[in-house]
Write a protein that holds these residues in place. Structure first.
Motif, PDB file in Angstrom:
ATOM      1  N   ARG A 126       1.077  -1.358   0.046  1.00  0.00           N
ATOM      2  CA  ARG A 126       0.165   0.063   0.105  1.00  0.00           C
ATOM      3  C   ARG A 126       0.919   1.321   0.006  1.00  0.00           C
ATOM      4  NH1 ARG A 126      -2.795  -4.160   2.655  1.00  0.00           N
ATOM      5  NH2 ARG A 126      -5.028  -4.039   2.204  1.00  0.00           N
ATOM      6  N   ARG A 127       2.284   1.106  -0.246  1.00  0.00           N
ATOM      7  CA  ARG A 127       3.087   2.199  -0.239  1.00  0.00           C
ATOM      8  C   ARG A 127       3.183   3.144   0.900  1.00  0.00           C
ATOM      9  NH1 ARG A 127       6.387   1.121  -3.567  1.00  0.00           N
ATOM     10  NH2 ARG A 127       7.158   3.283  -3.839  1.00  0.00           N
ATOM     11  N   ARG A 128       3.093   2.276   2.083  1.00  0.00           N
ATOM     12  CA  ARG A 128       3.288   2.733   3.419  1.00  0.00           C
ATOM     13  C   ARG A 128       4.357   2.504   4.121  1.00  0.00           C
ATOM     14  NH1 ARG A 128      -2.971   2.681   5.790  1.00  0.00           N
ATOM     15  NH2 ARG A 128      -2.932   1.134   4.342  1.00  0.00           N
ATOM     16  N   LEU A 129       5.288   1.787   3.584  1.00  0.00           N
ATOM     17  CA  LEU A 129       6.299   1.139   4.320  1.00  0.00           C
ATOM     18  C   LEU A 129       7.478   2.287   4.917  1.00  0.00           C
ATOM     19  CD1 LEU A 129       7.677  -1.692   4.849  1.00  0.00           C
ATOM     20  CD2 LEU A 129       9.092  -1.251   2.494  1.00  0.00           C
ATOM     21  N   ALA A 130       7.746   2.134   6.071  1.00  0.00           N
ATOM     22  CA  ALA A 130       8.754   2.954   6.623  1.00  0.00           C
ATOM     23  C   ALA A 130       9.971   2.183   7.047  1.00  0.00           C
ATOM     24  CB  ALA A 130       8.150   3.631   7.908  1.00  0.00           C
ATOM     25  N   ALA A 207       7.000  -1.618  -8.891  1.00  0.00           N
ATOM     26  CA  ALA A 207       6.240  -1.493  -7.836  1.00  0.00           C
ATOM     27  C   ALA A 207       5.484  -0.331  -7.726  1.00  0.00           C
ATOM     28  CB  ALA A 207       6.663  -1.895  -6.305  1.00  0.00           C
ATOM     29  N   ARG A 208       6.107   0.648  -8.134  1.00  0.00           N
ATOM     30  CA  ARG A 208       5.283   2.039  -8.029  1.00  0.00           C
ATOM     31  C   ARG A 208       4.609   2.052  -9.169  1.00  0.00           C
ATOM     32  NH1 ARG A 208      10.626   3.951  -6.718  1.00  0.00           N
ATOM     33  NH2 ARG A 208      11.090   4.250  -8.901  1.00  0.00           N
ATOM     34  N   ALA A 209       4.835   1.605 -10.408  1.00  0.00           N
ATOM     35  CA  ALA A 209       4.079   1.669 -11.771  1.00  0.00           C
ATOM     36  C   ALA A 209       2.692   0.824 -11.429  1.00  0.00           C
ATOM     37  CB  ALA A 209       4.926   0.807 -12.948  1.00  0.00           C
ATOM     38  N   ALA A 210       3.096  -0.575 -10.718  1.00  0.00           N
ATOM     39  CA  ALA A 210       1.840  -1.296 -10.518  1.00  0.00           C
ATOM     40  C   ALA A 210       0.835  -0.445  -9.648  1.00  0.00           C
ATOM     41  CB  ALA A 210       2.301  -2.536  -9.951  1.00  0.00           C
ATOM     42  N   THR A 211       1.265   0.218  -8.347  1.00  0.00           N
ATOM     43  CA  THR A 211       0.462   0.810  -7.504  1.00  0.00           C
ATOM     44  C   THR A 211      -0.297   1.877  -8.477  1.00  0.00           C
ATOM     45  OG1 THR A 211       1.846   0.411  -5.889  1.00  0.00           O
ATOM     46  CG2 THR A 211       0.398   2.459  -5.530  1.00  0.00           C
ATOM     47  N   ALA A 212       0.698   2.635  -9.156  1.00  0.00           N
ATOM     48  CA  ALA A 212      -0.297   3.604 -10.272  1.00  0.00           C
ATOM     49  C   ALA A 212      -1.491   3.244 -11.112  1.00  0.00           C
ATOM     50  CB  ALA A 212       1.042   4.543 -10.942  1.00  0.00           C
ATOM     51  N   ARG A 219      -1.730  -8.792  -5.010  1.00  0.00           N
ATOM     52  CA  ARG A 219      -1.016  -8.785  -6.258  1.00  0.00           C
ATOM     53  C   ARG A 219       0.313  -8.453  -6.227  1.00  0.00           C
ATOM     54  NH1 ARG A 219      -3.766  -9.076 -11.989  1.00  0.00           N
ATOM     55  NH2 ARG A 219      -1.768 -10.354 -12.343  1.00  0.00           N
ATOM     56  N   ILE A 220       0.278  -7.293  -5.856  1.00  0.00           N
ATOM     57  CA  ILE A 220       1.699  -6.624  -5.670  1.00  0.00           C
ATOM     58  C   ILE A 220       2.738  -7.334  -4.783  1.00  0.00           C
ATOM     59  CG2 ILE A 220       2.898  -4.385  -4.943  1.00  0.00           C
ATOM     60  CD1 ILE A 220       0.396  -2.828  -5.997  1.00  0.00           C
ATOM     61  N   ALA A 221       1.970  -7.568  -3.507  1.00  0.00           N
ATOM     62  CA  ALA A 221       2.635  -8.202  -2.587  1.00  0.00           C
ATOM     63  C   ALA A 221       3.176  -9.526  -3.130  1.00  0.00           C
ATOM     64  CB  ALA A 221       1.699  -8.428  -1.184  1.00  0.00           C
ATOM     65  N   VAL A 222       2.554 -10.485  -3.755  1.00  0.00           N
ATOM     66  CA  VAL A 222       2.834 -11.723  -4.467  1.00  0.00           C
ATOM     67  C   VAL A 222       3.838 -11.427  -5.270  1.00  0.00           C
ATOM     68  CG1 VAL A 222       2.107 -13.514  -5.852  1.00  0.00           C
ATOM     69  CG2 VAL A 222       0.537 -12.819  -4.254  1.00  0.00           C
TER      70      VAL A 222
END
Length: 570
Positions: A126-130, A207-212, A219-222
């Motif tokens: 979810r692009r919230r990784l710190a 990953a950024r492209a997949a989120t956008a 599916r991104i996690a997989v």
């Protein structure tokens, strides 16, 4: 081709040592066979010569090795010196039990690794990784040896709580505790590595492209898991190899008829044909795991395995807080206090009136089955273990520096893939159980990480610009070695060797637990654990005291390493 050739040469040398065990042993095999099979016959020279001729032990080393190798080619693993029965069927049957145990352990390891990495997977998708969270706790779990977890689980969960059986193999309930004992350390290490690698995968452009593009987070996690898996497969292969060593203690403790328990019994009984077969199968199992990991990495990477097609994952540094340093100092102080308090007491005094006495003012940690003070034995065992670990550490440092400078990569990789317990079984087959054999077994494999570190630093220093400048100014080989190479290589490797001393102590304790190290009545933590296991229900303190000391030693190794790395980054 050269890579494969070197490893085949090293493998052939290891197989030769296994094949020559009957010739290398310091005991007379004929006497072993006589005592086991013909106890009523006198050990006259004629009888012993007849036994040697019957078993093919009357020739030299070449004859012994050729006879063993010829038997292997025919599928014959020899006959047991004790029972006289063929070794092959029993060894294959034991292999099946060991494979089942390792399969259950791998399931536990993978589930634990995914559980430790699950928060990072959710936040990263979810692009919230710190930052990573598995951290030091997982590292401490990974540092705990299998025999220690097995003993604690058997004492607390099986004996005290009665939730699962403490012995046997064959039902799902009997598989739970052994699988946990072997799977938890491997899963904690794999989870820590996975948790460290995932942030770099989520930071990549795909990953950024997949989120956008609106791809679901699951599916991104997989895809992130698939991205990180190839880099972790070699570590997974080493974990499987490590499970072969851990299986020896776990199988012996839980009475599982696998290769590990069979090999241990054979080593203690000097039944070398059985030991040869078990060690050979364990070695082949480890090699098969390494090969499977390489093939799996190729399949997962596909065309991206070519150089430059896929960037390496860079794990972010783990934040080291002051609590880590404080924890390391506190544990060290606690272990030192226990050692000093125990050294002031007599560890060999037997008080039959105080057998299995609970903790009191006279005996702060209680007594064991012979009435000996547990605190005294802990203190004297700590002194013995630390001194031996320091000596082994010095030997491994010297070996690591020399072999690393020689760039013996094939030998280093082979030694790094051999568990200390496996080396201990071989040494016990040659020299018999004892403290010197245990120290030699640990030293025989513990130098490998130091050699790999030395080799990497040596290559780095040789390629450094200041070395080329000094050479162009006319500096000779001695000056370059003394002023440039040694200062750049030796101090980091020495620090590495010091950090590995607790791990060496744990390896020595594991051999003591199996009865391959220090012999009674001398105090030693691993031996204390195994001696008091039969009394776990009546006197759990006699088991939990050495278990707590060993757990503190493992945690100290992890916390000290983390604190040192944190200071370097600062």
């Amino acid at each position: 081709m050269r890579y494969l050739g070197r490893r085949l040469v090293v493998l052939a040398a290891v197989l030769a040592v296994i094949g020559l065990l009957p010739w290398l042993t310091r005991t007379d095999p004929a006497l072993t066979i006589l005592h086991a099979r013909y106890a009523d016959r006198p050990p006259t020279p004629a009888v012993l010569d007849a036994i040697r001729a019957e078993t093919g032990l009357d020739g030299g080393p070449a004859h012994v090795l050729a006879d063993w190798a010829g038997g292997l080619l025919r599928g014959d693993l020899g006959r047991s010196w004790v029972s006289g029965e063929p070794v092959g069927p029993d060894a294959v049957s034991a292999l099946g039990f060991s494979l089942a145990l390792m399969g259950c352990s791998l399931v536990v390891a993978l589930l634990l690794a995914l559980a430790l990495a699950a928060p990072t997977l959710r936040r990263g998708a979810r692009r919230r990784l710190a930052t990573t969270r598995a951290g030091v706790g997982a590292a401490v779990l990974a540092a705990l040896p299998e025999f220690l977890l097995a003993a604690v689980l058997a004492t607390v969960v099986a004996v005290q709580l009665g939730w699962f059986p403490a012995l046997g193999w064959g039902s799902a309930e009997q598989a739970v505790l052994p699988a946990l004992a072997m799977g938890v350390p491997a899963g904690a290490l794999l989870g820590r590595l996975l948790d460290d690698a995932l942030p770099a995968a989520f930071a990549e452009p795909w990953a950024r492209a997949a989120t956008a593009g609106g791809l679901p987070p699951r599916r991104i996690a997989v895809h992130a898991l698939r991205r990180t898996t190839p880099a972790l497969l070699p570590q997974l292969a080493l974990m499987v190899v490590g499970l072969t060593g851990g299986a020896v203690a776990v199988e012996a403790l839980y009475a599982i008829p696998g290769l590990g328990g069979t090999a241990l019994a054979a080593a203690l009984a000097q039944d070398l044909p059985v030991l040869q077969a078990c060690v050979l199968l364990l070695l082949l199992l480890g090699l098969a795991a390494g090969l499977a990991a390489r093939l799996g990495s190729r399949v997962l990477l596909g065309p991206a395995r070519t150089a430059g097609a896929l960037p390496a994952l860079a794990a972010p540094p783990l934040p080291v807080r002051r609590v880590v340093t404080a924890g390391a100092v506190g544990l060290a102080a606690l272990l030192a206090a226990v050692a000093v308090a125990g050294l002031l007491r007599d560890p060999l005094t037997v008080d039959t009136a105080a057998r299995l006495a609970s903790p009191s003012t006279a005996h702060p940690l209680g007594t064991d089955a012979l009435g000996r003070d547990v605190l005294a034995r802990l203190g004297h065992g700590a002194a013995r273990t630390v001194l031996v670990a320091l000596a082994v550490g010095a030997v491994t440092l010297l070996l690591g520096l020399v072999i690393g400078a020689l760039r013996a990569g094939a030998l280093t990789e082979t030694a790094n893939a051999l568990p200390a317990v496996l080396a201990g079984l071989v040494v016990a087959g040659i020299a018999g159980p004892g403290p010197w054999g245990a120290a030699a077994a640990v030293a025989a494999v513990a130098w490998a990480p130091l050699a790999a570190h030395t080799s990497a630093l040596y290559a780095q220093e040789k390629a450094a610009p200041h070395l080329a400048v000094s050479r162009s100014l006319g500096a000779g080989p001695v000056h370059l070695l003394r002023r440039h190479l040694l200062p750049g290589v030796v101090p980091p490797v020495v620090r590495h060797a010091v950090l590995r001393i607790p791990a060496v102590a744990l390896a020595l304790a594991s051999l003591g637990f199996l009865g391959l190290g220090t012999q009674p009545p001398a105090p030693e933590w691993g031996r204390m654990l195994s001696e008091n296991m039969p009394y776990a229900e009546r006197a759990p303190w006699a088991v939990l005291a050495p278990a707590a000391a060993l757990a503190a030693l493992g945690a100290l190794a992890v916390l000290t390493s983390a604190a040192v790395r944190g200071r370097r980054r600062a």
